[in-house]
Motif scaffolding. Structure first.
Motif, PDB file in Angstrom:
ATOM      1  N   ARG A   1       9.302  11.294  -4.890  1.00 47.94           N
ATOM      2  CA  ARG A   1      10.096  11.434  -6.224  1.00 47.94           C
ATOM      3  C   ARG A   1      10.034  10.305  -6.847  1.00 47.94           C
ATOM      4  O   ARG A   1      10.840  10.133  -7.641  1.00 47.94           O
TER       5      ARG A   1
ATOM      6  N   ALA B   1      10.207  10.686 -11.051  1.00 50.18           N
ATOM      7  CA  ALA B   1      11.665  11.142 -11.301  1.00 50.18           C
ATOM      8  C   ALA B   1      12.555   9.656 -11.229  1.00 50.18           C
ATOM      9  O   ALA B   1      13.316   9.369 -11.958  1.00 50.18           O
TER      10      ALA B   1
ATOM     11  N   SER C   1      16.516   8.755  -3.955  1.00 47.21           N
ATOM     12  CA  SER C   1      15.952  10.044  -4.565  1.00 47.21           C
ATOM     13  C   SER C   1      16.605  11.386  -4.132  1.00 47.21           C
ATOM     14  O   SER C   1      16.582  12.362  -5.043  1.00 47.21           O
TER      15      SER C   1
ATOM     16  N   SER D   1      17.942  13.422  -7.497  1.00 47.94           N
ATOM     17  CA  SER D   1      17.651  14.735  -7.703  1.00 47.94           C
ATOM     18  C   SER D   1      18.771  15.781  -7.807  1.00 47.94           C
ATOM     19  O   SER D   1      19.387  16.670  -8.477  1.00 47.94           O
TER      20      SER D   1
ATOM     21  N   ASP E   1      20.456  17.750 -11.107  1.00 51.39           N
ATOM     22  CA  ASP E   1      20.916  19.246 -10.949  1.00 51.39           C
ATOM     23  C   ASP E   1      22.214  19.417 -11.730  1.00 51.39           C
ATOM     24  O   ASP E   1      22.631  20.443 -12.538  1.00 51.39           O
TER      25      ASP E   1
END
Length: 343
Positions: free
Chosen positions: A32, A35, A93, A97, A101
């Motif tokens: 990731r 991101a 990470s 994430s 969300d």
């Protein structure tokens, strides 16, 4: 980074049962990186210590046997330590994430996101911390804390409004909102996930808490150049301990936090992975390591008296109102909140 996700249906789960990783495959930071890199920013504050040097110092102290791994404090020795340590919850990470969300959910539905350890625990932490700060402001310290001078003030309730407060790993910032309701006004929240800070800022603006300051900052490599009278951690040390390098990173955590808490200030830690006694033992281990390092720098004579060296932290008090249960002859609770006084 906020802590371990406790589901409501797990009411019978012992606090001493360590968090285990999800059944899904472990996602590496590299997987990731795009991101994570897109959210990576640097603070304006100047660094106080090179991260590589702190990592090396912690590794050296750990190898010398001055600190036990977090899993060594567990009273449940039958559970595999590796499952708890190598968890996604210890990786940035994962939190990037998760907060991506939650931020999307807020934008679409206005949801605040999860309250780590539950709303009840958050409210207890805020109200109990307020009472503790008022007692200290009025010169009232527990009997076991001696040799500490505190100038009493006439109105402790008004005094706490001027206390500088830092919430480490603030997540969505709801604990700071609760502290604001309790009368604190100089409030700062930090998190290493930019997504968490974005969410916290949006929630504070929506709910009318414009006095709270939020910053992207990693407590293990903090860029903050000030100290605070009150520092809170609700689940951050838990998550740090679940990193593959958890034992070393926990040592780095104590080195950093000891510089963030002002002299005579308070550190309040809330954990679901450590009991009150385990947190006290971990602090005592840090105190010994810190005192030993200070003595080596000063190069005292062999006959010099060293018993009077001040330790960084002293146990102050802990929350006694959490529900308890008995298992195997031992009494415990799912959550522990412990306060330490900075010497």
């Amino acid at each position: 980074m906020a802590g371990i996700r406790l589901q409501p249906e797990d009411a019978d789960l012992s606090q001493q049962t360590r968090a285990t990783p999800p059944t899904a495959d472990l996602v590496s930071d590299d997987d990731r990186s795009i991101a994570a890199d897109s959210w990576s920013i640097k603070s304006e504050y100047g660094s106080t210590l090179d991260d590589d040097q702190r990592h090396a110092d912690a590794a050296e102290a750990l190898s010398a046997g001055n600190f036990r791994a977090a899993s060594d404090y567990s009273s449940d020795k039958d559970e595999p330590d590796s499952e708890a340590v190598n968890s996604m919850l210890g990786l940035q990470s994962y939190w990037d994430s998760a907060y991506a969300d939650e931020l999307a959910n807020f934008r679409e539905h206005g949801h605040s996101g999860e309250v780590w350890f539950g709303t009840d625990v958050m409210e207890v932490v805020a109200s109990w911390t307020k009472s503790l700060c008022i007692d200290i402001s009025q010169g009232q310290l527990p009997n076991h804390v001696d040799g500490v001078k505190s100038e009493p003030v006439e109105d402790g309730y008004k005094c706490i409004s001027s206390w500088s407060v830092l919430d480490i790993g603030t997540g969505n910032g709801l604990l700071l909102q609760e502290l604001s309701k309790q009368g604190f006004s100089d409030l700062t929240g930090t998190d290493y996930s930019e997504g968490a800070i974005d969410l916290a800022q949006r929630l504070a603006q929506r709910d009318g808490f414009v006095n709270i300051n939020f910053l992207v900052d990693d407590v293990l490599d903090t860029k903050l150049d000030r100290q605070f009278q009150l520092v809170l951690d609700k689940g951050t040390l838990d998550a740090i301990g679940l990193h593959p390098d958890g034992p070393i990173k926990r040592m780095m955590y104590w080195d950093s936090v000891s510089r963030l808490v002002a002299q005579g200030g308070i550190l309040v830690i809330t954990s679901c992975n450590s009991t009150k006694d385990e947190l006290v033992e971990e602090v005592e281990s840090f105190n010994k390591r810190s005192t030993r390092s200070s003595q080596e720098v000063e190069e005292p004579n062999k006959d010099q008296e060293v018993s009077g060296v001040a330790v960084p932290f002293r146990y102050l008090s802990h929350v006694r109102s959490y529900p308890t249960f008995e298992f195997g002859g031992s009494v415990g609770s799912r959550v522990a909140t412990v306060a330490f006084l900075r010497s």
